[in-house]
Each structure stands twice: as structure tokens, then as C-alpha cells.
Write a protein that holds these residues in place. Structure first.
Motif, PDB file in Angstrom:
ATOM      1  N   UNK A  76      67.708  49.457   4.718  1.00 18.09           N
ATOM      2  CA  UNK A  76      66.526  48.756   4.231  1.00 18.09           C
ATOM      3  C   UNK A  76      66.065  49.454   2.966  1.00 18.09           C
ATOM      4  N   UNK A  77      65.018  48.953   2.375  1.00 18.56           N
ATOM      5  CA  UNK A  77      64.522  49.591   1.156  1.00 18.56           C
ATOM      6  C   UNK A  77      63.098  49.160   0.869  1.00 18.56           C
ATOM      7  N   UNK A  78      62.438  49.962   0.056  1.00 23.15           N
ATOM      8  CA  UNK A  78      61.086  49.662  -0.409  1.00 23.15           C
ATOM      9  C   UNK A  78      61.157  49.467  -1.911  1.00 23.15           C
ATOM     10  N   UNK A  79      60.572  48.383  -2.381  1.00 27.07           N
ATOM     11  CA  UNK A  79      60.504  48.092  -3.813  1.00 27.07           C
ATOM     12  C   UNK A  79      59.089  48.349  -4.298  1.00 27.07           C
ATOM     13  N   UNK A  80      58.957  49.256  -5.253  1.00 27.79           N
ATOM     14  CA  UNK A  80      57.663  49.575  -5.851  1.00 27.79           C
ATOM     15  C   UNK A  80      57.584  48.925  -7.220  1.00 27.79           C
ATOM     16  N   UNK A  81      56.771  47.882  -7.324  1.00 27.54           N
ATOM     17  CA  UNK A  81      56.560  47.173  -8.579  1.00 27.54           C
ATOM     18  C   UNK A  81      55.417  47.824  -9.342  1.00 27.54           C
ATOM     19  N   UNK A  82      55.547  47.879 -10.662  1.00 29.66           N
ATOM     20  CA  UNK A  82      54.457  48.351 -11.516  1.00 29.66           C
ATOM     21  C   UNK A  82      54.575  47.659 -12.878  1.00 29.66           C
ATOM     22  N   UNK A  83      53.493  47.704 -13.638  1.00 29.61           N
ATOM     23  CA  UNK A  83      53.520  47.176 -15.002  1.00 29.61           C
ATOM     24  C   UNK A  83      52.701  48.083 -15.907  1.00 29.61           C
ATOM     25  N   UNK A  84      52.718  47.805 -17.192  1.00 31.78           N
ATOM     26  CA  UNK A  84      52.028  48.653 -18.164  1.00 31.78           C
ATOM     27  C   UNK A  84      50.503  48.570 -18.064  1.00 31.78           C
ATOM     28  N   UNK A  88      50.145  47.534  -9.412  1.00 35.83           N
ATOM     29  CA  UNK A  88      51.251  47.921  -8.540  1.00 35.83           C
ATOM     30  C   UNK A  88      51.336  46.970  -7.345  1.00 35.83           C
ATOM     31  N   UNK A  89      52.497  46.912  -6.763  1.00 32.97           N
ATOM     32  CA  UNK A  89      52.724  46.153  -5.532  1.00 32.97           C
ATOM     33  C   UNK A  89      53.911  46.789  -4.819  1.00 32.97           C
ATOM     34  N   UNK A  90      53.891  46.722  -3.503  1.00 27.84           N
ATOM     35  CA  UNK A  90      54.967  47.292  -2.694  1.00 27.84           C
ATOM     36  C   UNK A  90      55.519  46.200  -1.780  1.00 27.84           C
ATOM     37  N   UNK A  91      56.838  46.080  -1.754  1.00 30.09           N
ATOM     38  CA  UNK A  91      57.516  45.146  -0.858  1.00 30.09           C
ATOM     39  C   UNK A  91      58.533  45.958  -0.058  1.00 30.09           C
ATOM     40  N   UNK A  92      58.438  45.845   1.281  1.00 33.60           N
ATOM     41  CA  UNK A  92      59.358  46.572   2.151  1.00 33.60           C
ATOM     42  C   UNK A  92      60.346  45.592   2.778  1.00 33.60           C
ATOM     43  N   UNK A  93      61.600  45.930   2.668  1.00 32.18           N
ATOM     44  CA  UNK A  93      62.672  45.172   3.314  1.00 32.18           C
ATOM     45  C   UNK A  93      63.112  45.998   4.518  1.00 32.18           C
ATOM     46  N   UNK A  94      62.847  45.475   5.695  1.00 32.00           N
ATOM     47  CA  UNK A  94      63.168  46.158   6.947  1.00 32.00           C
ATOM     48  C   UNK A  94      64.676  46.382   7.048  1.00 32.00           C
ATOM     49  N   UNK A  95      65.086  47.557   7.550  1.00 30.42           N
ATOM     50  CA  UNK A  95      66.529  47.795   7.696  1.00 30.42           C
ATOM     51  C   UNK A  95      67.216  46.673   8.485  1.00 30.42           C
ATOM     52  N   UNK A  96      68.376  46.257   7.974  1.00 27.69           N
ATOM     53  CA  UNK A  96      69.158  45.182   8.586  1.00 27.69           C
ATOM     54  C   UNK A  96      70.591  45.657   8.765  1.00 27.69           C
ATOM     55  N   UNK A  97      71.292  45.008   9.704  1.00 31.26           N
ATOM     56  CA  UNK A  97      72.673  45.393  10.006  1.00 31.26           C
ATOM     57  C   UNK A  97      73.583  45.083   8.822  1.00 31.26           C
ATOM     58  N   UNK A  98      74.463  46.039   8.536  1.00 29.74           N
ATOM     59  CA  UNK A  98      75.414  45.880   7.445  1.00 29.74           C
ATOM     60  C   UNK A  98      76.624  46.764   7.692  1.00 29.74           C
ATOM     61  N   UNK A 121      55.162  39.295  -6.879  1.00 30.63           N
ATOM     62  CA  UNK A 121      53.783  39.796  -6.821  1.00 30.63           C
ATOM     63  C   UNK A 121      52.956  39.262  -8.007  1.00 30.63           C
ATOM     64  N   UNK A 122      51.931  38.477  -7.708  1.00 30.24           N
ATOM     65  CA  UNK A 122      51.178  37.751  -8.734  1.00 30.24           C
ATOM     66  C   UNK A 122      50.540  38.633  -9.800  1.00 30.24           C
ATOM     67  N   UNK A 123      50.039  39.792  -9.398  1.00 32.35           N
ATOM     68  CA  UNK A 123      49.299  40.602 -10.375  1.00 32.35           C
ATOM     69  C   UNK A 123      50.203  41.407 -11.312  1.00 32.35           C
ATOM     70  N   UNK A 124      51.489  41.413 -11.080  1.00 30.19           N
ATOM     71  CA  UNK A 124      52.419  42.190 -11.905  1.00 30.19           C
ATOM     72  C   UNK A 124      52.823  41.380 -13.131  1.00 30.19           C
ATOM     73  N   UNK A 125      52.595  41.962 -14.323  1.00 26.84           N
ATOM     74  CA  UNK A 125      52.974  41.318 -15.584  1.00 26.84           C
ATOM     75  C   UNK A 125      54.499  41.384 -15.730  1.00 26.84           C
ATOM     76  N   UNK A 126      55.114  40.219 -15.776  1.00 25.48           N
ATOM     77  CA  UNK A 126      56.579  40.155 -15.829  1.00 25.48           C
ATOM     78  C   UNK A 126      57.146  40.818 -17.085  1.00 25.48           C
ATOM     79  N   UNK A 127      56.427  40.734 -18.189  1.00 26.60           N
ATOM     80  CA  UNK A 127      56.949  41.268 -19.451  1.00 26.60           C
ATOM     81  C   UNK A 127      57.102  42.786 -19.432  1.00 26.60           C
ATOM     82  N   UNK A 128      56.262  43.479 -18.648  1.00 26.61           N
ATOM     83  CA  UNK A 128      56.327  44.946 -18.628  1.00 26.61           C
ATOM     84  C   UNK A 128      56.654  45.484 -17.226  1.00 26.61           C
TER      85      UNK A 128
END
Length: 139
Positions: A76-84, A88-98, A121-128
Motif C-alpha cells: 500500500x502507499x500514502x500519497x502526500x499532495x502539496x502545492x506552492x 496539502x492533502x493526504x490519500x492512503x491506499x490500503x495495502x492490497x495483495x500483489x 484533491x480540490x484545494x491542490x493547485x494542479x499547476x504547482x
């Protein structure tokens, strides 16, 4: 040669229906094309794309996960979004079988791998926007 007007009408109607059906199908609008994130030490790759699945939908993030190594039975993994702007925003992907060689690609057209598809994540500016990934493993 004598042509049957009914057969001709049926062929025209079918052609029109086919054309209307093709016109009604829309491809996702790609906002950001596939981009690789940092690879895990255990050779697990994740990339993302940002798309609008339909003209009136919100932007979504589609993930592609590929297990090059097969060492870990669950990832699994955690994605930490940020912009200039400091958002910030955090999205967690629960561990899955692989296992070795597995590739999971989320798409607009299928609910398969829906765990790898989420609203942008709506508040994250895509450009940065920046994304940092942290991997988790489990049994």
C-alpha cells in the motif's frame, strides 16, 4: 439490378445509429498524463494520471501500480499532495495483495482496481502540485 428500398432503409438506419453511438462515447479528458512517482526500494512502481472521465465530472486521479519484485505479498502507499500555496492533502491506499509481475491500472471505464482511483484533491493547485509517496507493506 433491382434494389429493395426496405433493405436500403434498414442499412441507412443502422449506419445512423452506429454514428450516433460513436458520437455519444467520449474519451476521458487528460489533465495530466501518466507520471511516475518514486520507486520503492523493493521495486514497486506507481504512476498517476489526472483525468476527467466525462465532460461534467470532477477530476480524478488514476493510479498504475506495478510489482517488479514480488517480495511483499501486500503493498500500500500514502500519497502526500502539496502545492506552492501551502495546501496539502493526504490519500492512503490500503495495502492490497500483489505478486511478482502484477500490474494494476485504474481506468474511467471500469470499477476494477477502484482502490486506485479517487477524486483529485480540490484545494491542490494542479499547476504547482507535487506528490510524495511513502510505501507500506503487510502480510
Amino acid at each position: 439490378m433491382h434494389k429493395n428500398p426496405f433493405s436500403f432503409s434498414v442499412i441507412i438506419a443502422m449506419a445512423l445509429l452506429f454514428t450516433v453511438n460513436l458520437a455519444a462515447q467520449t474519451s476521458p479528458e487528460v489533465i495530466k498524463n501518466w507520471t511516475a512517482l518514486e520507486e520503492a526500494e523493493f521495486h514497486f512502481d506507481v504512476s498517476y494520471s489526472i483525468v476527467k472521465c466525462s465532460p461534467n465530472s470532477k477530476a480524478v486521479v488514476l493510479l498504475n501500480a506495478f510489482n517488479e519484485d514480488g517480495t511483499n505479498p501486500k503493498v500500500g502507499f500514502t500519497l502526500n499532495f502539496s502545492d506552492d500555496n501551502g495546501n496539502t492533502a493526504v490519500v492512503k491506499i490500503t495495502p492490497f495483495k500483489t505478486k511478482l509481475g502484477d500490474m494494476f491500472i485504474a481506468s474511467c471505464d471500469s470499477s476494477k482496481y477502484s482502490n486506485l482511483k479517487f477524486d483529485y484533491p480540490e484545494k491542490i493547485d494542479l499547476k504547482t502540485m507535487k506528490i510524495e509517496i511513502t510505501y507500506q507493506t503487510g502480510l
